[in-house]
Design a protein around this motif. Structure first.
Motif, mmCIF file in Angstrom:
data_model
loop_
_atom_site.group_PDB
_atom_site.id
_atom_site.type_symbol
_atom_site.label_atom_id
_atom_site.label_comp_id
_atom_site.label_asym_id
_atom_site.label_seq_id
_atom_site.Cartn_x
_atom_site.Cartn_y
_atom_site.Cartn_z
ATOM 1 N N ARG A 37 0.823 -1.203 0.000
ATOM 2 C CA ARG A 37 0.000 0.000 0.000
ATOM 3 C C ARG A 37 0.861 1.259 0.000
ATOM 4 O O ARG A 37 0.708 2.139 -0.817
ATOM 5 C CB ARG A 37 -0.899 -0.014 1.226
ATOM 6 C CG ARG A 37 -1.940 1.079 1.240
ATOM 7 C CD ARG A 37 -2.618 1.158 2.566
ATOM 8 N NE ARG A 37 -1.654 1.516 3.592
ATOM 9 C CZ ARG A 37 -1.941 1.631 4.872
ATOM 10 N NH1 ARG A 37 -3.150 1.384 5.275
ATOM 11 N NH2 ARG A 37 -1.027 1.969 5.759
ATOM 12 N N ALA A 38 1.786 1.324 0.938
ATOM 13 C CA ALA A 38 2.625 2.518 1.101
ATOM 14 C C ALA A 38 3.881 2.084 1.833
ATOM 15 O O ALA A 38 3.900 1.028 2.444
ATOM 16 C CB ALA A 38 1.881 3.574 1.919
ATOM 17 N N PRO A 39 4.945 2.886 1.795
ATOM 18 C CA PRO A 39 6.109 2.538 2.596
ATOM 19 C C PRO A 39 5.736 2.503 4.065
ATOM 20 O O PRO A 39 4.889 3.280 4.506
ATOM 21 C CB PRO A 39 7.106 3.672 2.310
ATOM 22 C CG PRO A 39 6.459 4.623 1.410
ATOM 23 C CD PRO A 39 5.104 4.144 1.056
ATOM 24 N N ALA A 43 10.959 1.816 5.811
ATOM 25 C CA ALA A 43 11.444 3.068 5.226
ATOM 26 C C ALA A 43 11.814 4.091 6.297
ATOM 27 O O ALA A 43 12.294 5.167 5.974
ATOM 28 C CB ALA A 43 10.384 3.652 4.296
ATOM 29 N N LEU A 44 11.567 3.749 7.553
ATOM 30 C CA LEU A 44 11.968 4.631 8.652
ATOM 31 C C LEU A 44 13.212 4.088 9.355
ATOM 32 O O LEU A 44 13.624 4.611 10.394
ATOM 33 C CB LEU A 44 10.835 4.769 9.671
ATOM 34 C CG LEU A 44 9.532 5.368 9.135
ATOM 35 C CD1 LEU A 44 8.448 5.320 10.202
ATOM 36 C CD2 LEU A 44 9.752 6.794 8.691
ATOM 37 N N ARG A 194 16.287 20.247 3.374
ATOM 38 C CA ARG A 194 15.929 18.926 3.863
ATOM 39 C C ARG A 194 17.055 17.937 3.596
ATOM 40 O O ARG A 194 17.702 17.979 2.543
ATOM 41 C CB ARG A 194 14.660 18.437 3.168
ATOM 42 C CG ARG A 194 13.447 19.296 3.435
ATOM 43 C CD ARG A 194 12.211 18.665 2.872
ATOM 44 N NE ARG A 194 12.251 18.486 1.433
ATOM 45 C CZ ARG A 194 11.266 17.959 0.731
ATOM 46 N NH1 ARG A 194 10.181 17.548 1.340
ATOM 47 N NH2 ARG A 194 11.361 17.847 -0.564
ATOM 48 N N LEU A 196 16.669 15.027 2.750
ATOM 49 C CA LEU A 196 16.243 14.320 1.541
ATOM 50 C C LEU A 196 16.758 15.000 0.265
ATOM 51 O O LEU A 196 17.276 14.352 -0.646
ATOM 52 C CB LEU A 196 14.721 14.348 1.564
ATOM 53 C CG LEU A 196 13.928 13.550 0.592
ATOM 54 C CD1 LEU A 196 14.113 12.095 0.888
ATOM 55 C CD2 LEU A 196 12.459 13.928 0.736
ATOM 56 N N ARG A 200 19.701 13.817 -2.498
ATOM 57 C CA ARG A 200 19.503 13.797 -3.952
ATOM 58 C C ARG A 200 20.575 14.625 -4.649
ATOM 59 O O ARG A 200 21.120 14.227 -5.664
ATOM 60 C CB ARG A 200 18.131 14.362 -4.307
ATOM 61 C CG ARG A 200 17.034 13.354 -4.205
ATOM 62 C CD ARG A 200 15.823 13.821 -5.012
ATOM 63 N NE ARG A 200 14.648 13.055 -4.632
ATOM 64 C CZ ARG A 200 13.632 13.553 -3.934
ATOM 65 N NH1 ARG A 200 13.616 14.814 -3.574
ATOM 66 N NH2 ARG A 200 12.618 12.786 -3.614
ATOM 67 N N VAL A 259 14.158 9.862 12.074
ATOM 68 C CA VAL A 259 13.194 10.042 10.994
ATOM 69 C C VAL A 259 12.966 11.530 10.756
ATOM 70 O O VAL A 259 13.053 12.308 11.686
ATOM 71 C CB VAL A 259 11.842 9.359 11.307
ATOM 72 C CG1 VAL A 259 12.028 7.884 11.394
ATOM 73 C CG2 VAL A 259 11.238 9.898 12.583
ATOM 74 N N PRO A 260 12.649 11.958 9.520
ATOM 75 C CA PRO A 260 12.626 11.176 8.282
ATOM 76 C C PRO A 260 14.038 10.708 7.927
ATOM 77 O O PRO A 260 14.974 11.479 8.063
ATOM 78 C CB PRO A 260 12.099 12.156 7.236
ATOM 79 C CG PRO A 260 11.835 13.447 7.914
ATOM 80 C CD PRO A 260 12.292 13.358 9.312
ATOM 81 N N LEU A 265 14.823 5.341 3.493
ATOM 82 C CA LEU A 265 14.294 5.454 2.127
ATOM 83 C C LEU A 265 15.202 4.726 1.137
ATOM 84 O O LEU A 265 14.736 4.120 0.175
ATOM 85 C CB LEU A 265 14.173 6.932 1.733
ATOM 86 C CG LEU A 265 13.092 7.702 2.493
ATOM 87 C CD1 LEU A 265 13.226 9.191 2.239
ATOM 88 C CD2 LEU A 265 11.707 7.229 2.094
ATOM 89 N N PHE A 316 1.906 -0.993 13.807
ATOM 90 C CA PHE A 316 1.070 0.215 13.832
ATOM 91 C C PHE A 316 1.417 1.181 12.699
ATOM 92 O O PHE A 316 0.546 1.880 12.191
ATOM 93 C CB PHE A 316 1.186 0.907 15.189
ATOM 94 C CG PHE A 316 0.647 0.079 16.312
ATOM 95 C CD1 PHE A 316 -0.693 -0.253 16.349
ATOM 96 C CD2 PHE A 316 1.472 -0.408 17.306
ATOM 97 C CE1 PHE A 316 -1.210 -1.032 17.370
ATOM 98 C CE2 PHE A 316 0.971 -1.190 18.324
ATOM 99 C CZ PHE A 316 -0.370 -1.509 18.356
ATOM 100 N N VAL A 317 2.690 1.271 12.330
ATOM 101 C CA VAL A 317 3.058 2.181 11.248
ATOM 102 C C VAL A 317 2.575 1.632 9.910
ATOM 103 O O VAL A 317 1.923 2.328 9.132
ATOM 104 C CB VAL A 317 4.588 2.415 11.221
ATOM 105 C CG1 VAL A 317 4.977 3.215 9.986
ATOM 106 C CG2 VAL A 317 5.023 3.153 12.474
ATOM 107 N N CYS B 64 6.130 11.005 10.346
ATOM 108 C CA CYS B 64 7.278 10.196 9.931
ATOM 109 C C CYS B 64 8.042 10.851 8.794
ATOM 110 O O CYS B 64 9.218 10.581 8.576
ATOM 111 C CB CYS B 64 6.833 8.800 9.509
ATOM 112 S SG CYS B 64 5.823 8.772 8.012
ATOM 113 N N ALA B 117 -0.068 8.458 -1.788
ATOM 114 C CA ALA B 117 0.275 7.034 -1.853
ATOM 115 C C ALA B 117 1.433 6.687 -0.942
ATOM 116 O O ALA B 117 1.731 5.518 -0.734
ATOM 117 C CB ALA B 117 0.624 6.654 -3.287
#
Lengths: 431, 152
Positions: A37-39, A43-44, A194, A196, A200, A259-260, A265, A316-317, B64, B117
């Motif tokens: 469904r989703a990460p 991913a954390l 960020r 992130l 990149r 996190v993030p 990731l 839970f996540v 998160c 998503a």
């Protein structure tokens, strides 16, 4: 709607446990489809792969812990009869870890006999059975000399002085001498707020090399390795740490991440890449209210059919266990067990979640270890302790009995149970 | 008669006779009108059922940051980008008075829906952002003058 997707094994969940299950079944020749469904929690991940903490270690001296991983896991299993390590046994743990390291070799460093010790972004040391390639050179027991903690001037999310001061506490107990330095981000690296975006930006041709040059100029004399913030590329294939190391002339590693998490990731991306490479069909979608294995299942606008299902939906996540007044398992509506030992039982999951916490901060928290109960072959059990379905397996954090976020066995349980569930599912389901 | 007894007597008169009589004969419009009169000047507006539904959906956010990986806020200026969309609605969606603080982050959203998503807990991020953006942009009287406009 397109034609039904027929496979031998259907895995629900795309984190570490689901990936291990899918790859293990695929390795045995089964046709495998995976719905995600989703990460989720994978991913954390911090960048370390924790398998079994040393329960006999002294809290103040983590580097003194010398107990081998498999022995620590066996010890943990003996101490906690409801832990997944105790339920399925740890005999296959070494094999499972080697399998994970092989399958995810793009991102994970080869395991050592001993545990490695990594610096966190807050200056503490954490022991782990496996780690990412970007983290490996920061192993505090392997740095043969001065460790330079390099902060990036434009990146305020990382305090090199704080990390160096924290790590200096371990210098007298087996850790390396530490010094903090500050490096200005070279002009070719796009400034980014960020972590992130910085990760990149460092992937761009020339960016990692320029940072390596700047790092080399800032290094103190006699530095044996450099520790950078956890921003060394989102894609393991971009080889950011290796490129910085080549330009700086010494081994380079990143700290573990909060996190993030860029390392998290990166791990999730490497998993997705490996699943595609192995020929596993990945469908994006939700499977709430699914029927039983063998029946057609609709997810992401497709119909999937498989005789064997593996549930690896997380806790839970990831959404494998949800709090809706009481604890429920949304995908198939299975019985959730909360609490451990003599108190254990599915009846507890009917209590409000707030009633499943205890005041003692260090005591096991029934809420945090809630999940499915499984038999030794990883089949979920119903309220009376019977397998729900002969071809339904579970793997990872959806299995209860361990606090996957805090007890230091999270990814270890995902790898072991994922691997075994995959083998079990392929054993009878393969053509 | 001591001063304290006189004070108590006056308070008793107000509570038992004067105030109920005033409430009985001096009605000042509906509850909504009275709320607006008292609070809109402070930047607070009534919470509609829609606002409440959005707030409940937003409360599933566990901070998160996984949605950030798919977020095109990259085009926003660094300070806004560092805040992030999820932080914008997590921090500011509950109070109309504080919502204008998040306006820049909300307006930098390109509406690509790449975040939805990626949310592990299923927060309808793009729907929340659309709703909050409309609310922040609505010229709701004094609210448009900024969160602290009621101060001298």
């Amino acid at each position: 709607m397109s034609a039904p997707l027929e496979s031998d094994v259907l895995v629900v969940g795309g984190g570490m446990a689901g990936a291990m299950a899918a790859l293990a079944a695929r390795g045995r020749g089964a046709r495998v489809a995976l719905v995600a469904r989703a990460p989720g929690a994978t991913a954390l991940s911090s960048g370390a792969v924790s398998v079994a903490p040393d329960l006999t270690g002294l809290p103040g001296a983590p580097l003194a812990s010398r107990r081998p991983i498999l022995e620590a896991a066996a010890h943990l299993a003996a101490a906690r009869p409801d832990h997944p390590y105790a339920v399925v046994g740890v005999a296959a743990l070494g094999e499972a870890l080697a399998f994970a390291a092989r399958e995810l070799a793009a991102v994970l460093a080869p395991p050592l006999e001993r545990r490695r010790f990594h610096a966190t972004a807050f200056g503490t040391a954490v022991g782990a059975a496996m780690c990412q390639r970007a983290t490996a050179a920061g192993d505090l027991l392997a740095v043969g000399g001065l460790l330079a903690v390099a902060g990036l001037r434009e990146h305020v999310g990382f305090d090199a002085a704080l990390v160096a001061a924290g790590l200096a506490r371990y210098a007298a107990r087996g850790g390396p001498p530490v010094r903090a330095v500050e490096v200005a981000l070279p002009a070719v690296v796009e400034p980014a707020a960020r972590a992130l975006d910085l990760a990149r930006a460092l992937e761009a041709p020339g960016a990692a090399e320029a940072l390596g040059e700047a790092l080399r100029a800032a290094l103190p004399a006699g530095a044996a390795a450099a520790l950078l913030p956890p921003v060394l590329g989102l894609d393991a294939a971009a080889r950011v740490p290796e490129r910085i190391a080549a330009a700086a002339g010494l081994p380079v590693a990143e700290t573990l991440s909060d996190v993030p998490s860029v390392p998290g990731l990166r791990l999730q991306r490497a998993i997705a890449a490996r699943l595609a490479e192995a020929g596993i069909e990945v469908v994006r979608g939700d499977v709430a209210g699914a029927p039983a294995p063998g029946a057609p299942l609709e997810a992401g606008g497709r119909v999937l059919r498989a005789a064997t299902w593996i549930l690896a939906t997380g806790r839970f996540v990831g959404g494998g266990v949800a709090r809706r007044g009481v604890l429920v398992e949304p995908a198939l509506g299975l019985a959730v067990q909360a609490a451990e030992g003599r108190e254990a039982g599915v009846h507890l999951s009917g209590r409000p979640a707030a009633a499943l916490t205890v005041r003692d901060r260090r005591a096991p928290q029934p809420l945090l270890s809630a999940g499915l109960r499984v038999d030794a072959t990883l089949r979920p059990l119903d309220e009376r302790g019977r397998p729900v379905h002969p071809r339904l397996f579970a793997a990872g954090a959806v299995i209860g009995g361990h606090e996957q976020a805090t007890d230091g066995t999270g990814l270890g349980v995902a790898i072991l149970t994922g691997y075994l569930a995959g083998l079990g599912a392929a054993g009878e389901g393969a053509p | 008669m001591t001063p304290s007894l006189r004070a108590l007597g006056y308070l008793g008169w107000r509570a038992i006779v004067a105030h109920p009589l005033k409430k009985l004969f001096h009605r000042r419009g509906t509850g909504l009108e009275r709320f607006s009169e008292a609070y809109v000047s402070e930047g607070l507006v009534p919470t509609t059922p829609e606002d409440r539904a959005i707030g409940e959906a937003a409360s599933a956010c566990i901070a998160c940051g996984l949605c950030e990986a798919g977020c095109d806020l990259a085009r926003a200026e660094p300070a806004v980008r560092a805040l992030g969309l999820h932080a914008a609605f997590r921090l500011y969606s509950r109070s109309a008075a504080e919502l204008p603080l998040a306006r820049e982050a909300l307006e930098a959203c390109a509406g690509c829906e790449g975040c939805d998503a990626l949310c592990p807990t299923g927060v309808p991020i793009s729907r929340i952002v659309r709703h909050l953006r409309a609310r922040a942009a609505a010229p709701a009287g004094p609210r448009a003058r900024g969160p602290l406009s009621y101060l001298p």
